[in-house]
Design a protein around this motif. Structure first.
Motif, short mmCIF file in Angstrom:
data_model
loop_
_atom_site.label_atom_id
_atom_site.label_comp_id
_atom_site.label_asym_id
_atom_site.label_seq_id
_atom_site.Cartn_x
_atom_site.Cartn_y
_atom_site.Cartn_z
N ASP A 7 17.26 15.97 42.39
CA ASP A 7 18.12 17.16 42.41
C ASP A 7 19.31 17.00 43.35
N VAL A 8 19.77 15.79 43.51
CA VAL A 8 20.91 15.52 44.40
C VAL A 8 22.19 15.98 43.70
N PHE A 9 22.98 16.78 44.39
CA PHE A 9 24.28 17.18 43.84
C PHE A 9 25.44 16.57 44.62
N ASN A 10 25.17 15.98 45.76
CA ASN A 10 26.26 15.39 46.52
C ASN A 10 25.71 14.27 47.39
N ARG A 11 26.19 13.07 47.15
CA ARG A 11 25.91 11.95 48.05
C ARG A 11 26.98 11.99 49.14
N ASN A 12 26.57 12.39 50.28
CA ASN A 12 27.55 12.79 51.28
C ASN A 12 27.95 11.64 52.20
N TRP A 13 26.99 10.99 52.83
CA TRP A 13 27.32 10.01 53.88
C TRP A 13 26.69 8.66 53.54
N PHE A 14 27.47 7.63 53.78
CA PHE A 14 26.98 6.25 53.75
C PHE A 14 27.48 5.58 55.02
N ILE A 15 26.57 5.34 55.94
CA ILE A 15 26.94 4.79 57.25
C ILE A 15 26.34 3.40 57.35
N GLU A 16 27.17 2.44 57.65
CA GLU A 16 26.74 1.05 57.78
C GLU A 16 27.03 0.58 59.20
N LEU A 17 26.03 0.00 59.82
CA LEU A 17 26.15 -0.50 61.17
C LEU A 17 25.89 -2.00 61.16
N VAL A 18 26.75 -2.73 61.80
CA VAL A 18 26.64 -4.18 61.89
C VAL A 18 26.47 -4.56 63.35
N ASN A 19 25.43 -5.31 63.64
CA ASN A 19 25.16 -5.78 65.00
C ASN A 19 25.10 -4.62 65.98
N CYS A 20 24.24 -3.68 65.68
CA CYS A 20 24.13 -2.50 66.53
C CYS A 20 22.94 -2.65 67.48
N GLN A 21 23.02 -1.95 68.57
CA GLN A 21 21.93 -1.98 69.55
C GLN A 21 21.92 -0.66 70.29
N MET A 22 20.73 -0.29 70.75
CA MET A 22 20.55 0.97 71.47
C MET A 22 19.69 0.71 72.69
N MET A 23 20.12 1.29 73.79
CA MET A 23 19.39 1.18 75.05
C MET A 23 18.66 2.50 75.28
N LEU A 24 17.33 2.43 75.45
CA LEU A 24 16.49 3.59 75.69
C LEU A 24 15.94 3.51 77.10
N ARG A 25 16.07 4.57 77.85
CA ARG A 25 15.60 4.59 79.24
C ARG A 25 14.79 5.86 79.42
N GLY A 26 13.57 5.72 79.91
CA GLY A 26 12.68 6.86 80.07
C GLY A 26 12.94 7.63 81.34
N THR A 27 12.01 8.57 81.57
CA THR A 27 12.14 9.45 82.73
C THR A 27 11.33 8.95 83.93
N GLU A 28 10.12 8.50 83.67
CA GLU A 28 9.20 8.23 84.75
C GLU A 28 9.09 6.75 85.10
N THR A 29 9.63 5.89 84.28
CA THR A 29 9.53 4.45 84.53
C THR A 29 10.91 3.85 84.67
N ALA A 30 10.95 2.77 85.42
CA ALA A 30 12.21 2.05 85.57
C ALA A 30 12.37 1.08 84.41
N GLY A 31 13.56 0.54 84.28
CA GLY A 31 13.83 -0.40 83.22
C GLY A 31 14.24 0.31 81.94
N CYS A 32 14.48 -0.50 80.92
CA CYS A 32 14.97 0.05 79.67
C CYS A 32 14.47 -0.80 78.52
N VAL A 33 14.59 -0.25 77.33
CA VAL A 33 14.25 -0.93 76.10
C VAL A 33 15.52 -1.03 75.26
N LEU A 34 15.79 -2.21 74.74
CA LEU A 34 16.95 -2.44 73.89
C LEU A 34 16.46 -2.63 72.46
#
Length: 1862
Positions: free
Chosen positions: A1195-1222
């Motif tokens: 029942d799709v009436f509109n294909r709205n977004w097509f997002i392409e990411l090349v060589n992307c990375q995200m850094m996640l850092r918590g609250t209670e621990t040091a360090g990060c996850v990439l």
């Protein structure tokens, strides 16, 4: 005899033919006197008309006297005196038939037609004194005095015939006489015959003439045009040889249209009826001065006219024709009288004459009637004209042009001068190097004040057009075409110097009084309220004094008298409204000060051909006609002007419409009018009356076009405009229409933009120091604080045909009366903005020469079967506008960065601004009532067909703040960027018979954006949001994301419908976004800032929607609506069908068995169905994940977004621990689709799905146990570690040191992603998950329905009340769902990384909106209230009242902001700033309270409106409103699925392995319900753990979990954990239900391995300590844990969305995190924080159930401990109720209870006592049965097959199983 040259007698002055013989010379005195009376003479000469003359009496006297001689010898002293006198009474001369008949005496005061000359009385006296001797030096003198009364002269053709006949006889009689050369008159007029050889001693006659005429009437009679009467009451003539003066009193000219009577009354001038000319008094002087030069006589004459009293001329075309006829006949008569000898005025060589003229007039009124109703009046109080030596000077203190009784043009102190040469003009000519003429005549017009004023609704064009027609008629009448053959003279140069120029449109008096009365009523209402308060106080005082004795009637009388007093005061004020202040009268006022305009003519562009050359040079873009360009009007001038101020104001609005200061302009200007030939000539009739009738004038129809080449310099240029000025501008447009007459062409009129293209051509360049554009943003035209200010500095503006070019520095400011005033939200330095206009026409849009209008009479000759339109080829159908903004053309050395500064209030202000500017303007003064029936003009905004925008910038910085205090914000920085967008407009007619405006619909057809080096930071400040000032120093920036390049494309949906793609995966999307090298950071600080920003935006949008007029408009549902065809065909389903397959991959992993037992166990598991997990709950897992199923609908009436990411990375850092996850991915795709609205649980919602596909994913984590101080630094992976299929360079040392792509490998990071790791201080991170793929699905539902889809909604299916609803189907309703799918995972973590990941998942990712339950309860309560009050009008009324309350809060907030703003402005000016600060503090507190109240009511209003809409829809479809009380809906679903995962648990160094876990078909789901409860479900298909410790006795198959068979792998699981969580109580998480289901296990365990695993999952716990006893445990609440870092009440936990406690239940393991893994406390910890931390560490378990599990256990302790092998045990069913534990406490409790239950089983197994202990524990064995031995053997066999080992291989038991020996 005297000399012949001496004048002897007065008769010598008469011509010789009259006196053929001279009188004799007498020396004796002679006196002659005679009298004659009653003389009548009748004469008829030949065939001429007879005439008669006579008089009543005549008396003549002549004296000839000599002076007495003193010396007889000398005759020089003797003078000769000659005197003559004549007295004549009643002289008449009658001509015509019957003139010889004697008639009665002439009647007094009457003129009888036919009497050519009438003299009532004539007295004439003359004297001549001269010397008797010719040798005397004394000049002769002549003195003549005359008095005449009652003179009537009639000039007619009959008189001329008689006179010519008489003169011809006299000439015939005088011809035989010889010419006497000695008769030379000495009058100045005889100087023409004087020869130059006369002696210098010649004497001249000295004469004096004094003549007085009274009652003079002169008549001219025409054969066809009646008569003209000239009346002069008194004429005085005084003349001498060098001077002459003529005085007239009471002079008038009148016309006698028809001679119907025999006589005409001769009345004085004051009684003349309808005079054409009326002159009260005039005096004329004439003075001649003679200068004798060698061989030449130079005469200088001075002519002066003075008229101090009234002079009036009343001119009409018929009168002019009568005068012209009489003048023509008079000229014919004059030629008749002169005969053939008319050439007597030939000039004599050697003479020159100079004339000096001076005219002084008093009150002058020149009236010219152009029709019977219209006239033009020229009025002046005083007027002077002087001419001397080739120069003319005109002065007038006041000169007024009056049209139809309205003073239109007024000149004050007008001064006009003409010069043959002027030094000032030479300076002006030097400014134009292309001029060739050195000198030219000049006209200088100076006027201190010039005003033009047009009354309201005055049709000026009608009168002016008639005047032009009359002027054309006069030109054709007096200037025949044959006279234009001579060479034209160069026109003079013009100089206009005007100190003050004003142009005014007067306003409607009714509108003025209406506005003034409104202001008066507002003020009077305030004053009356004050008077009423005073009376209330007075009455209160009287009641205190008199108490109950004060009668009520007295009080009523007081109030009634006050009401009457109010009315009286209002009436008095209304009458005295304009007593002191004059009424405003102007609608538009245009003023120019210090104007100097110079127009220079030159030979280089004078003449038609030269003008055409200049025209083609200025207008090169227009094609020139091949056959030439015939022109009727052509002129070219070099123009130059300067002015001080150019101001345009509408009404009395406080802002100028235009304000220009110090304007200088120079260039060429051409005006041409094309020859229309016969087709474009219209006819205009000028009525002349009988006998001429109406004359027709041919008018040329083509308009006057202007060509220019200008360059100007301006100091200040300001334009102010707003929609609130539209009503006044409409009236101005109507006034402008009355200035120009509509074209006689019947074609539809051109719009103003096409008319400007037709009339204006050329180039205009402006250099503006400071340019401003103010766009008003309110509906109040008197508001000065709310506007959008476009400010240009150093602007260069170039206007070319079809193009506008702007170059300069642009600042866009928001002006508002609040603390956000003067916000420069856009700074664009070195901007080059180009506006290209592409006119869409049938022909060439620049070929204006081909446009030829057509007169209505000639349409029949050119019509071609379609509606006539002379502009068809030129008229623009639409306009394509292209806007280009280029910021990269910077020529300055200083760096200038474009900046954009936005606030949330600024964005809301911009929304209001946009709503104001896009509002529909109402018709003003249109219709029959206002006599305005012209068709509605098309707006320029509706003329656009396509609009494109292009922007290019070298760098850009964007700041967004949620509040003025800069508490939360976003900063975006990017380098070089390019943006292009194109949109098209479609005008949709509205349905119905009523004429309505077309609906404008804009559709973005294309958008392309490219940005490079983009960085986004989130900014936060700890200052209060309600602060009234900015503190930039306290702002802290955190990195959100950055990328190296961004590409965005957008295509129109309409274009997609036309394209039929062949490849389903390449289906077109509306938005396409490509991000390269994306680096994103997501921390709790970022999360709180982002959620705070989103929350503010959401609240503002909800408030705006709920306060709009569309809030209460429900959706129209058609109950009979059939299934309609969707916009997309069914084949256009979501692309996820081709990309995503919802399969659970089969297990292909082959286990290697080490012995026969394991092989038999494998076969047993695959072939039998005995070991099935038993669960009291439904599995809840369908064949397909809910997220995938929801995304795969068609029942799709509109294909709205097509997002392409090349060589992307995200850094996640918590609250209670040091360090990060990439987290990195080599390629990612994000797809969004919008689905058709549908009904979900009796609620209409619209679904939006997101699908994310990630390839080449990798996870990296830091390893430091003690992180460095630079832990907040951003660590990024290099691109080479993200890209897939990368070939390694083995020559690089860095490459050799790295571990490739394997899990657990170390890679280097960099802190600056623009530079490689070698340049920066790199830190190595470990790859914890190797390359894998991931798919995520997110489904959201919204109540906001697209209006376009509202008509396609089908009504919901009404469910039978007896039919039970499927639980699973019910849960699959409108639930926000998030699904995460991983197929193959290779994981490697150490304890630090594991703790970090749990921290990130709990505190960062699993965050939901708080206060869900509170919101749900409010909504349920509102639903119940709506059901109770089922009247829709009552419900609507309550909503309207609440809307009004919110609006009042908004108005109060706006009022307080304005008051604070005004106080801040006044604070810097006044000395008592402290008092103002206190007032501001109170106002600020009040403002904060108003905001809080408004927010609460806004939330209540939102719930009420949503429920009301649902109630409307349910009522329309007869649905139940009330839901069952137990119906608790699911609001959010989270699903995580892993097909196959291998997890390696390592030591803290990340390299040495502890264990390896391998699992398949891992499924975790979480359901958040509307009552703030949550359900957690974990399901596992297969599980294996391998021991990686060195020297391990059991290295393989430490733990094995498998389902029964592969064929049922999709439905059966080896492990199932279910948990139902309630909202926390007192900060402690509540687990309502917790259940664990496990299949039979095979456990091979070592104590060392157990110790390492406990240390991995529960660090900080000493597993060697003995546990407490059961009795102690019953009475003890276990709160064991390690003190951890408290939650700091900062941005980490106090964001806009609140703390995330409710989602961290169930996975919270904070009690077991090791001290070394945690961040150090940043602030001191108090008792409250300790209590919070303690509560967060514990969980309240209401009910726990773990069903029994069969086990086969092998255990090896430490060196001296007890070892066990192949123990067949059964883990009993464990149940716990109402316990408060940490997760470690729960694990220890399970361990303790399991150990107690298993000790006895292990002892029995070792001692081989009752092997069937399993049956005993189940309670299914009876000791008294006879087949006990046989059953025991069967059980032993089953156990052998299950365990796979012989029962003889047993070890001795130990004291403790899970603990080392003491």
């Amino acid at each position: 005899m005297p000399s012949p040259s001496v004048l002897h007698s007065p008769l010598d002055c008469f011509p010789a033919p009259l006196f053929p013989r001279r009188l004799p010379h007498l020396d004796a005195p002679v006196m002659i006197s005679s009298s004659v009376s009653n003389v009548n003479v009748s004469v008829q000469l030949g065939d001429t008309t007879p005439f008669a003359l006579g008089f009543i009496s005549a008396h003549a006297e002549l004296q000839h006297l000599l002076d007495l001689k003193v010396d007889k010898d000398s005759s020089d002293t003797q003078n000769l005196h000659q005197r003559a006198s004549l007295s004549l009474d009643n002289f008449w001369w009658r001509v015509g038939q019957g003139s010889h008949i004697q008639q009665a005496p002439h009647p007094p005061g009457k003129h009888v037609w036919g009497e050519a000359l009438i003299l009532d009385t004539l007295n004439l006296q003359g004297s001549l004194n001269r010397a008797q001797s010719d040798s005397s030096s004394q000049s002769p003198s002549l003195n003549v005095e005359s008095s005449l009364k009652g003179l009537q002269v009639e000039l007619s053709e009959t008189c001329a015939l008689c006179l010519s006949r008489l003169l011809s006889l006299l000439r015939v009689a005088g011809d035989p006489q010889p010419q006497l050369p000695d008769v030379t008159p000495e009058s100045p007029s005889a100087d023409k015959s004087t020869k130059s050889n006369h002696s210098s001693s010649q004497l001249h006659l000295l004469f004096k003439l004094d003549c007085v005429l009274d009652d003079v009437n002169v008549f001219t009679v025409s054969n066809v045009a009646g008569a003209v009467s000239l009346r002069m009451d008194s004429v005085g003539i005084l003349s001498s040889a060098e001077n002459a003066r003529v005085s007239l009193r009471g002079s008038s000219v009148s016309l006698v249209k028809a001679l119907t009577e025999n006589m005409e009354t001769c009345c004085p001038t004051s009684q003349t009826v309808n005079p054409v000319l009326k002159l009260t008094a005039v005096t004329v002087w004439y003075h001649v001065t003679t200068h004798g030069l060698q061989f030449e006589l130079l005469y200088t004459s001075c002519f002066q006219v003075q008229c101090e009293e009234e002079f009036a001329v009343h001119w009409t075309p018929p009168d002019h024709m009568v005068l012209f006829q009489h003048l023509t006949e008079a000229q014919a008569c004059w030629r008749m009288l002169r005969g053939e000898t008319a050439e007597d005025g030939e000039a004599v060589l050697g003479q020159s004459r100079g004339l000096s003229l001076r005219v002084e007039m008093g009150s002058t009124r020149l009236t010219a009637h152009v029709s019977e109703e219209n006239y033009i009046l020229l009025h002046t109080d005083a007027f002077s004209l002087s001419k001397h030596a080739g120069s003319i000077h005109i002065r007038s203190p006041l000169l007024v042009f009056n049209f139809d009784g309205n003073n239109i043009v007024s000149f004050t102190e007008l001064d006009v001068e003409t010069h043959d040469e002027l030094t000032e003009m030479q300076l002006h000519r030097d400014a134009f190097p292309f001029l060739t003429t050195l000198h030219n005549r000049a006209w200088v017009v100076a006027c201190p004040s010039l005003s033009v004023e047009f009354p309201y609704q005055y049709n000026f064009s009608n009168t002016f057009d008639m005047a032009i027609g009359v002027q054309k008629w006069l030109k054709s009448l007096h200037l025949p075409h044959g006279r234009a053959s001579s060479e034209q003279r160069l026109p003079p140069d013009l100089v206009f110097k005007i100190s003050q120029f004003s142009f005014v449109f007067l306003d409607d008096v009714f509108e003025i009084k209406l506005r003034d009365n409104y202001e008066l009523m507002k003020d009077e209402s305030k004053e009356s309220a004050k008077r009423l308060q005073l009376l209330d106080k007075k009455v209160a005082e009287l009641r205190k004094q008199h108490g109950e004795l004060l009668p009520a009637r007295k009080i009523e009388e007081l109030y009634s008298s006050l009401e009457k007093k109010h009315i009286e005061i209002y009436i008095q004020r209304s009458r005295r409204l304009y007593a002191n202040t004059p009424m405003r009268k102007s609608l538009l006022t245009w003023t120019v000060s210090d104007l100097e305009l110079v127009a220079l003519a030159d030979r280089s562009f004078h003449g038609p051909e030269k003008v055409r050359e200049q025209l083609r040079d200025m207008d090169r873009i227009s094609p020139f006609p091949r056959d030439g360009l015939p022109l009727v009007v052509q002129w070219c001038r070099a123009v130059k002007f300067t002015l001080g101020a150019f101001l345009v104001r509408i009404r009395d609005y406080p802002r100028y419409l235009f304000e220009i200061r110090d304007w200088e302009l120079s260039g060429r200007l051409i005006g041409t009018e094309q020859d229309g030939q016969a087709r474009a000539h219209r006819k205009q009739t000028v009525p002349l009356g009988a006998p001429w009738g109406d004359v027709t004038v041919h008018r040329n129809m083509p308009p006057l076009k202007f060509y220019y080449d200008f360059k100007s310099d301006i100091s200040l240029y300001t334009i102010v405009w707003g929609p609130c000025w539209d009503p006044a501008w409409t009236l101005i447009g109507q006034s402008v229409d009355l200035l120009t007459k509509p074209s006689a062409d019947l074609s539809p009129p051109l719009a103003w933009w096409d008319k400007s293209r037709l009339l204006l051509h050329g180039r205009w360049v402006m250099n503006i120091d400071h340019a401003n554009l103010h766009q008003l943003a309110t509906e109040d035209p008197y508001n000065t604080t709310e506007n959008l200010h476009w400010e240009w500095t150093k602007l260069n503006f170039d206007w070319n045909p079809g193009q506008f070019l702007f170059k300069g520095n642009l600042d866009v400011n928001v002006r508002t009366a609040s603390k956000y005033d003067d916000i420069c939200f856009m700074h664009l330095p070195n901007l080059c903005m180009t506006l290209d206009l592409q006119w869409l026409c049938h022909g060439n849009p620049h070929d204006h020469h081909a446009v030829m209008v057509c007169c209505a009479e000639n349409i029949a000759d050119v019509i071609s079967g379609q509606p006539h339109d002379s502009y068809r080829a030129f008229r623009s159908e639409n306009l394509n506008l292209s806007i280009t903004m280029d910021l990269s053309q910077s020529c300055s050395t200083e760096p200038h960065e474009p900046r954009i500064l936005l606030y949330s209030s600024t964005l809301r202000w911009m929304q209001n601004f946009w709503a104001t500017w896009t509002s529909v303007s109402r018709p003003i003064c249109r219709g029959k009532l206002f006599h305005s029936l012209r068709p509605v003009r098309k707006k320029l905004g509706q003329h656009y067909k396509q609009m494109s925008y292009t922007a290019a910038f070298p760098q850009l910085q964007v700041h967004y703040w949620a509040s003025f205090a800069q508490q939360r914000g976003v900063q975006v920085e990017c380098n070089k960027g390019h943006v292009f967008t194109r949109g098209t407009q479609r005008l949709i007619p509205q349905a119905g018979t009523v004429m309505r405006r077309l609906i404008s619909e804009w559709n973005v057809t294309q958008m392309v954006s490219e940005l490079s080096q983009v960085t986004v930071h989130l900014m936060a400040s700890t200052w209060d949001e309600t602060a009234d000032h900015q503190i930039n120093a306290q702002v802290k920036k955190t990195h959100l994301l950055s990328l190296s390049s961004l590409s965005y494309q957008r295509q129109s949906n309409r274009m997609e419908e036309e394209v039929n793609p062949t490849d389903e995966t390449n289906a077109p999307y509306t938005h396409k976004l490509r991000l390269v090298d994306l680096r994103a950071s997501w921390t709790t600080i970022n999360r709180n800032i982002a959620f705070g920003l989103y929350d503010g935006y959401k609240k503002a949008s909800v408030l705006k929607r709920n306060l709009s007029t569309e809030a209460l408009k429900g959706l129209k549902i058609d109950a009979h609506l059939q299934t309609k065809k969707l916009k997309r065909s069914p084949s256009y389903h979501s692309p996820t069908t081709a990309l995503v397959t919802p399969v659970v991959p089969a297990v292909n992993r082959v286990e290697k068995s080490q012995n026969e037992g394991t092989s038999m166990l494998q076969k047993l598991i695959e072939e039998t169905d005995k070991f099935v997990v038993f669960s009291e709950e439904d599995s809840g897992v369908s064949d397909q994940l809910c997220g995938i199923a929801a995304c795969q609908t068609d029942d799709v009436f509109n294909r709205n977004w097509f997002i392409e990411l090349v060589n992307c990375q995200m850094m996640l850092r918590g609250t209670e621990t040091a360090g990060c996850v990439l987290v990195s991915a080599a390629k990612a795709q994000l797809l969004q689709c919008e689905h058709h609205p549908a009904w979900y649980n009796d609620t209409l919602k619209q679904k939006t799905t997101w699908t994310c596909l990630l390839d080449g994913m990798q996870y990296f984590a830091t390893m430091e146990l003690n992180p460095s101080e630079q832990q907040d630094k951003q660590l990024w992976l290099e691109v080479k570690n993200i890209e897939e299929h990368r070939e390694r360079n083995l020559d690089s040392v860095q490459e050799l040191m790295e571990s490739g792509q394997a899990v657990g490998g170390m890679v280097s990071t960099t802190t600056d992603w623009n530079q490689p790791a070698q340049v920066n201080e790199s830190q190595q991170v470990q790859r914890i998950i190797s390359r894998c793929s991931c798919r995520m699905h997110y489904i959201s539902y919204s109540h906001d329905i697209n209006p376009e889809l509202a008509t396609q909604i089908k009504p919901p299916d009404v469910r039978n009340s007896h039919e039970k609803e499927d639980l699973l189907k019910k849960q699959a309703g409108a639930v926000e769902t998030f699904t995460l799918i991983h197929h193959d995972l290779e994981i490697s973590t150490n304890p630090v990384q594991y703790a970090m990941i749990l921290d990130i998942v709990n505190n960062l990712l699993l965050h939901v909106e708080p206060r869900r339950k509170e919101h749900s309860e409010k909504k349920q309560r509102v639903r119940f209230q709506l059901e109770i009050s089922s009247n829709p009008e009552e419900q609507r009324s309550s909503i309207l009242h609440l809307q009004e309350a919110v609006r009042q809060h908004l108005a109060q907030i706006r009022r307080l902001e304005k008051q604070i703003y005004s106080n801040i402005r006044a604070q810097s000016d006044e000395a008592n700033s402290d008092e103002l600060m206190d007032i501001n503090m109170r106002l600020q507190n009040q403002l904060n309270q108003e905001k809080n109240d408004m927010q609460m009511k806004s939330e209540e209003l939102n719930i009420l409106i949503r429920c009301f809409k649902d109630f409307q829809l349910q009522r329309a479809n007869k649905l139940e409103l009330r839901k069952p009380p137990e119906d608790v809906g699911v609001v959010r679903r989270t699903e995580i699925y892993f097909a196959q995962a291998r997890w390696c648990l390592t030591e803290e160094d990340g390299q040495l392995g502890i264990a390896e876990l391998e699992l398949q078909r891992f499924m975790y789901s979480k359901l958040n319900k509307s009552d703030d409860t949550a359900e957690h479900l974990l399901e596992l298909g297969w599980f294996t753990m391998n021991n990686l410790l060195p020297n391990a006795a059991y290295k393989v198959n430490v733990v094995v979990l498998r389902p029964q068979s592969n064929c049922q792998a999709g439905r059966q699981f080896a492990l199932r954990i279910f948990s139902k969580v309630r909202p926390p109580v007192g900060g402690i998480s509540v687990k309502e239900h917790f259940e664990v289901n496990v299949v039979p296990l095979t456990i091979q365990l070592m104590y060392q391995f157990f110790k390492r695993m406990m240390g991995f999952f529960f660090p900080g716990r000493n597993v060697d300590e003995e546990d407490v006893t059961d009795e102690e445990d019953k009475f003890r609440m276990v709160t064991t844990g390690i003190p951890v870092k408290p939650r700091v009440p900062s941005e980490d936990t106090m964001g806009a969305m609140g703390p995330s406690k409710s989602i961290t239940q169930g996975l919270n393991r904070t009690a077991g995190v090791r001290r070394s893994f945690r961040k150090a406390p940043e602030h001191p910890v108090d008792d409250i924080d300790k209590m919070k931390e303690r509560a967060a560490m514990n969980n309240s378990f209401i009910y726990i159930k773990i069903p029994q599990v069969p086990l086969c256990v092998s255990y090896k302790g430490e060196k001296s401990s007890v070892d066990w092998k192949d123990l067949n045990l059964v883990l009993p069913c464990l149940e716990y109720h109402n316990n408060t534990w940490t997760w470690l406490d729960f694990a220890m409790a399970v361990k303790r209870d399991s150990r107690k239950a298993l000790v006895a089983q292990m002892i029995k197994e070792k001692l081989r006592l009752k092997p069937a202990s399993v049956v005993d524990l189940r309670g299914k064995v009876s000791e008294g049965k006879s087949d006990h031995n046989q059953q025991q053997q069967e059980e032993d066999e089953k156990a052998r097959l299950l365990i796979g080992l012989s029962t003889t291989d047993k070890s001795s038991s130990k004291k403790s199983i899970f603990s080392r020996r003491k």
